[in-house]
Scaffold this motif. Sequence first.
Motif, mmCIF file in Angstrom:
data_model
loop_
_atom_site.group_PDB
_atom_site.id
_atom_site.type_symbol
_atom_site.label_atom_id
_atom_site.label_comp_id
_atom_site.label_asym_id
_atom_site.label_seq_id
_atom_site.Cartn_x
_atom_site.Cartn_y
_atom_site.Cartn_z
ATOM 1 N N ASP A 252 -8.369 5.640 -9.223
ATOM 2 C CA ASP A 252 -7.243 5.693 -10.140
ATOM 3 C C ASP A 252 -5.875 5.567 -9.478
ATOM 4 O OD1 ASP A 252 -8.855 6.327 -12.542
ATOM 5 O OD2 ASP A 252 -9.318 8.153 -11.416
ATOM 6 N N ILE A 253 -5.659 6.266 -8.371
ATOM 7 C CA ILE A 253 -4.335 6.372 -7.767
ATOM 8 C C ILE A 253 -4.457 6.110 -6.266
ATOM 9 C CG2 ILE A 253 -2.384 7.922 -7.308
ATOM 10 C CD1 ILE A 253 -3.397 9.555 -9.786
ATOM 11 N N TYR A 254 -3.541 5.314 -5.740
ATOM 12 C CA TYR A 254 -3.488 5.079 -4.297
ATOM 13 C C TYR A 254 -2.137 5.538 -3.787
ATOM 14 C CZ TYR A 254 -2.713 2.252 -0.019
ATOM 15 O OH TYR A 254 -2.382 1.820 1.237
ATOM 16 N N LEU A 255 -2.161 6.453 -2.842
ATOM 17 C CA LEU A 255 -0.943 6.918 -2.190
ATOM 18 C C LEU A 255 -0.987 6.588 -0.710
ATOM 19 C CD1 LEU A 255 -0.320 10.517 -3.620
ATOM 20 C CD2 LEU A 255 0.642 8.344 -4.400
ATOM 21 N N ARG A 256 0.103 6.063 -0.202
ATOM 22 C CA ARG A 256 0.292 5.880 1.232
ATOM 23 C C ARG A 256 1.670 6.449 1.548
ATOM 24 N NH1 ARG A 256 -2.099 2.317 5.233
ATOM 25 N NH2 ARG A 256 -0.646 1.781 6.898
ATOM 26 N N LEU A 257 1.677 7.676 2.037
ATOM 27 C CA LEU A 257 2.920 8.412 2.221
ATOM 28 C C LEU A 257 3.403 8.317 3.657
ATOM 29 C CD1 LEU A 257 2.103 11.580 0.092
ATOM 30 C CD2 LEU A 257 3.153 9.434 -0.634
ATOM 31 N N PRO A 258 4.711 8.221 3.852
ATOM 32 C CA PRO A 258 5.248 8.001 5.197
ATOM 33 C C PRO A 258 4.882 9.114 6.169
ATOM 34 C CG PRO A 258 6.943 7.681 3.526
ATOM 35 C CD PRO A 258 5.765 8.273 2.829
ATOM 36 N N VAL A 259 4.512 8.706 7.385
ATOM 37 C CA VAL A 259 4.265 9.677 8.461
ATOM 38 C C VAL A 259 5.321 9.555 9.562
ATOM 39 C CG1 VAL A 259 1.790 9.820 8.053
ATOM 40 C CG2 VAL A 259 2.662 8.064 9.593
#
Length: 353
Positions: free
Chosen positions: A277-284
């Motif tokens: 449903d949801i794809y997150l790629r959050l900054p590291v």
Amino acid sequence: MSSYAKELEVAQLAVQRAAILTKRVFHEKAKGTVSKDDKSPVTIGDFGAQALIISALKANFPEDEIVAEEEAAQLKEDSNLRQTIWELVKTTSLEDEAAEKVLGGAIKSEDDLLTMIDYGNSKGGAKGRIWAIDPIDGTKGFLRGGQYAVCLALMVDGDVKVGVLGCPNLPVDDAAPLTAGQESGQTDEGMGCLFSGVLSEGATSRPLTTGALSKEKSISMKAIKDIAAATFCESVEAGHSAHGDQAEIAKKLGITNPSVRMDSQAKYASIARGAGDIYLRLPVSATYQEKIWDHAAGDLIVREAGGVVTDIKGNRLDFTVGRTLANNKGVVAAPAAAHPKVLEVVKEVLGQK
């Protein structure tokens, strides 16, 4: 008739042929390999797949520019590696007659191989027709027999018009739910999909084959009636996406399903067809810039399947500024109706840091 019918057909056949090459590399050379050293299966597969795709593009669209991940300098210094890749490319082309009739552009020598690879040196930008290629997206997924993708997208004046993803280890069944087990130990049976999207014309999936393109099916994102029942996709590597922040976002949304971690743009493909449903790629990292070839095809396919893709500030991904997404941080992809709520919580969690 699609406004980009020829581009789509060439892209689909080129990605499918490159995917065949990567599968051969895995079965012949990759089992038990865990590193990306100079002679690793990833190196062989990356160069071989890129050469095949670029030769098809140059044969059909000789004036188009190409942004690709690899350059041939290493091969010019290593004759053994160069010969290995040349033999692989030659064999794959000869065995794929259906594609060869459309794609042309046969690589006839090791020098041709080097030339094709180095055509991928465009700086990108906001003007003209530019293709973006990632020949093997998901290095570690490829090595472990898990998820990886062969990725190709056409941008015209910075706008993505055509996107194709070859995902050799995703289930053919679009309805198969995401599971953590899809990340390793794959067999070929019932596996392998080709996903496509054309701007304003929808998104499709079809089984990967070794010949002519198989029959396609339209795909669409799953409507989320209760966001608490949603499934997150995220990167396997903590160095690629902030797992802790994602866990906090899931908690605030009431999501209790464990997130499914997989490599590559297979995540975009999975949510586009409603398997997730949801794809997150959050900054590291404050300084890291995403590469355009890691997102262009998936971004279009999700949007054409009824989703919204933005960065963590709510801005569309900007493919006009070169080889990276210099104007964006992170990725938030979700069905259109759910995206505002997901983005609100992303901003809340990241704003607290």
